[in-house]
Design a protein around this motif. Sequence first.
Motif, PDB file in Angstrom:
ATOM      1  N   GLN A  27       0.825  -1.210   0.000  1.00 30.23           N
ATOM      2  CA  GLN A  27       0.000   0.000   0.000  1.00 30.23           C
ATOM      3  C   GLN A  27       0.859   1.260   0.000  1.00 30.23           C
ATOM      4  O   GLN A  27       0.367   2.356   0.264  1.00 30.23           O
ATOM      5  N   ALA A  28       2.133   1.115  -0.305  1.00 29.87           N
ATOM      6  CA  ALA A  28       3.061   2.251  -0.234  1.00 29.87           C
ATOM      7  C   ALA A  28       2.785   3.261  -1.336  1.00 29.87           C
ATOM      8  O   ALA A  28       2.242   2.940  -2.397  1.00 29.87           O
ATOM      9  N   GLU A  29       3.187   4.472  -1.072  1.00 30.19           N
ATOM     10  CA  GLU A  29       3.146   5.550  -2.062  1.00 30.19           C
ATOM     11  C   GLU A  29       4.510   5.609  -2.745  1.00 30.19           C
ATOM     12  O   GLU A  29       5.533   5.695  -2.068  1.00 30.19           O
ATOM     13  N   VAL A  30       4.530   5.549  -4.066  1.00 31.89           N
ATOM     14  CA  VAL A  30       5.776   5.426  -4.815  1.00 31.89           C
ATOM     15  C   VAL A  30       6.070   6.708  -5.583  1.00 31.89           C
ATOM     16  O   VAL A  30       5.196   7.242  -6.282  1.00 31.89           O
ATOM     17  N   THR A  31       7.297   7.198  -5.452  1.00 37.72           N
ATOM     18  CA  THR A  31       7.784   8.324  -6.243  1.00 37.72           C
ATOM     19  C   THR A  31       8.956   7.838  -7.088  1.00 37.72           C
ATOM     20  O   THR A  31       9.874   7.203  -6.567  1.00 37.72           O
ATOM     21  N   ILE A  32       8.909   8.100  -8.396  1.00 32.22           N
ATOM     22  CA  ILE A  32      10.027   7.753  -9.262  1.00 32.22           C
ATOM     23  C   ILE A  32      10.728   9.029  -9.716  1.00 32.22           C
ATOM     24  O   ILE A  32      10.132  10.103  -9.730  1.00 32.22           O
ATOM     25  N   THR A  33      11.993   8.898 -10.065  1.00 31.33           N
ATOM     26  CA  THR A  33      12.751  10.066 -10.506  1.00 31.33           C
ATOM     27  C   THR A  33      13.210   9.894 -11.945  1.00 31.33           C
ATOM     28  O   THR A  33      13.364   8.789 -12.454  1.00 31.33           O
ATOM     29  N   GLY A  34      13.443  11.050 -12.595  1.00 31.74           N
ATOM     30  CA  GLY A  34      14.003  11.090 -13.931  1.00 31.74           C
ATOM     31  C   GLY A  34      14.675  12.426 -14.134  1.00 31.74           C
ATOM     32  O   GLY A  34      14.438  13.379 -13.383  1.00 31.74           O
ATOM     33  N   ARG A  35      15.515  12.507 -15.149  1.00 32.92           N
ATOM     34  CA  ARG A  35      16.282  13.731 -15.353  1.00 32.92           C
ATOM     35  C   ARG A  35      15.519  14.817 -16.094  1.00 32.92           C
ATOM     36  O   ARG A  35      15.958  15.961 -16.142  1.00 32.92           O
ATOM     37  N   ASP A  43       2.963   7.160 -16.003  1.00 31.55           N
ATOM     38  CA  ASP A  43       2.011   6.380 -15.208  1.00 31.55           C
ATOM     39  C   ASP A  43       1.430   7.225 -14.082  1.00 31.55           C
ATOM     40  O   ASP A  43       2.165   7.883 -13.328  1.00 31.55           O
ATOM     41  N   LYS A  44       0.124   7.180 -13.932  1.00 24.55           N
ATOM     42  CA  LYS A  44      -0.560   8.012 -12.949  1.00 24.55           C
ATOM     43  C   LYS A  44      -0.433   7.527 -11.501  1.00 24.55           C
ATOM     44  O   LYS A  44      -0.445   8.345 -10.584  1.00 24.55           O
ATOM     45  N   PRO A  45      -0.343   6.204 -11.232  1.00 23.60           N
ATOM     46  CA  PRO A  45      -0.329   5.767  -9.831  1.00 23.60           C
ATOM     47  C   PRO A  45       0.902   6.230  -9.057  1.00 23.60           C
ATOM     48  O   PRO A  45       0.921   6.157  -7.835  1.00 23.60           O
ATOM     49  N   VAL A  46       1.931   6.690  -9.750  1.00 22.34           N
ATOM     50  CA  VAL A  46       3.148   7.096  -9.067  1.00 22.34           C
ATOM     51  C   VAL A  46       3.340   8.601  -9.137  1.00 22.34           C
ATOM     52  O   VAL A  46       2.846   9.262 -10.049  1.00 22.34           O
ATOM     53  N   LYS A  47       4.051   9.124  -8.160  1.00 17.98           N
ATOM     54  CA  LYS A  47       4.464  10.518  -8.211  1.00 17.98           C
ATOM     55  C   LYS A  47       5.765  10.605  -9.004  1.00 17.98           C
ATOM     56  O   LYS A  47       6.467   9.615  -9.170  1.00 17.98           O
ATOM     57  N   PHE A  48       6.076  11.797  -9.483  1.00 17.81           N
ATOM     58  CA  PHE A  48       7.287  11.968 -10.282  1.00 17.81           C
ATOM     59  C   PHE A  48       8.104  13.144  -9.748  1.00 17.81           C
ATOM     60  O   PHE A  48       7.564  14.187  -9.390  1.00 17.81           O
ATOM     61  N   LEU A  49       9.428  12.944  -9.707  1.00 20.65           N
ATOM     62  CA  LEU A  49      10.340  13.977  -9.241  1.00 20.65           C
ATOM     63  C   LEU A  49      11.474  14.118 -10.245  1.00 20.65           C
ATOM     64  O   LEU A  49      12.131  13.131 -10.579  1.00 20.65           O
ATOM     65  N   VAL A  50      11.681  15.340 -10.734  1.00 19.02           N
ATOM     66  CA  VAL A  50      12.820  15.592 -11.612  1.00 19.02           C
ATOM     67  C   VAL A  50      14.084  15.607 -10.762  1.00 19.02           C
ATOM     68  O   VAL A  50      14.216  16.414  -9.841  1.00 19.02           O
ATOM     69  N   LEU A  51      15.002  14.693 -11.062  1.00 19.88           N
ATOM     70  CA  LEU A  51      16.204  14.585 -10.246  1.00 19.88           C
ATOM     71  C   LEU A  51      17.316  13.924 -11.041  1.00 19.88           C
ATOM     72  O   LEU A  51      17.130  12.844 -11.608  1.00 19.88           O
TER      73      LEU A  51
END
Length: 383
Positions: A27-35, A43-51
């Motif tokens: 049930q975790a909340e997932v954040t993925i990163t990309g440059r 994908d909508k279920p995940v948060k996104f962080l520019v990193l």
Amino acid sequence: MTKQVLILGGRGRIGKSVAVDILTHTQAEVTITGRTPATETEDKPVKFLVLDLMEEEKLRNAIAQLSTETTSSNLVIHCAGPFHYRDTKVLELCIEYGVNYLDVSDHRSFTIKALKYHDKALAAGITAIVNTGIFPGISNSMVRHNIEQLDTAETIHLSYLVAGSGGAGVTVMRTTFLGLQNSFESWIDGKWQVVKPYTQRETINFPPPYGDSGVYWFDMPEAFTLPKAFPEIKNVITKFGSVPDFYNHLTWIAAHAFPKSWIQSKFGVEFLSNVSHQMTNVTDNFSGIGVVVRSQVTGTKDNKTAICCSTLVHENTAVAAAAGTGSIAQLLLEGKFSKPGVYPVEEALPTDLFQQTMHSRNIKINVETKYIASLFILFVLFI
């Protein structure tokens, strides 16, 4: 409180697959990163962080935000390979902020650097597991299980076969060609001996649909970690091959016929990786993108020479790798597993938990124990 998972390199095929596995099983909340910024198709279920990992302050802030009074509930997963080039900055920040850590690293040099932080991670009370994935990762747990079936163990023989791209993208191609650059040490006859990559082809009888296929010496982190985890072992053999077989011959040519200066240059690696990726985009259509892992341990049982052999076949290499990483993430997030310090998988994960998580993902591992003297065979299947 919702548990948080930060996946560095989460836009790659392995990273995306890890995110899917965690969202499916926790049930975790997932954040993925990309440059670069996210697109509308992300994908909508995940948060996104520019990193970018080179942006140390942004990386520090992202990990610091995971630090809570119950730090063991949050997790960083490092999927930003190739790990030949990576330092231990992410692990160091996780230790500093008390956040658990996993990675999908697959190169000995990175593993050696990471394991040096064991005492600091132990003091900080965080669990850090390196080399999670399919190989290394699930393969290490298969070895541990096999050794536990015997009274004594002497030789570990690991054979890996990947069809086409494995569904894992150009980064895996880079990893393959980077692995051809240098000779490496392997544990043979109870001592470290130098081996040349992609030599001593051996034909292994893999389960269907692969059958007899060629594999070659290849440098893997488990060649370094397994002798330390199991001191009684005298030999650790790690071999790798590709399907279709002509890729093996092309890789052999790259390793032995090309000028060293070319294969060791960044341009050479990038050129070969991109050409190979374009080729597999075509051949994947008939070869598939699966993986097979074969772990064979030779030793004794009941005072007889015995072999315990386990095999795993999966139709998608990236998904299988994600299962290895995601299963350990699930155990950490659910509080079912904790082992402060920095460890390779085989030193950390108990076999019963490994079997439970493989079962929940419908990953089948066939195990066969053979007494050489009597030719008696014991067959076990666990999922």
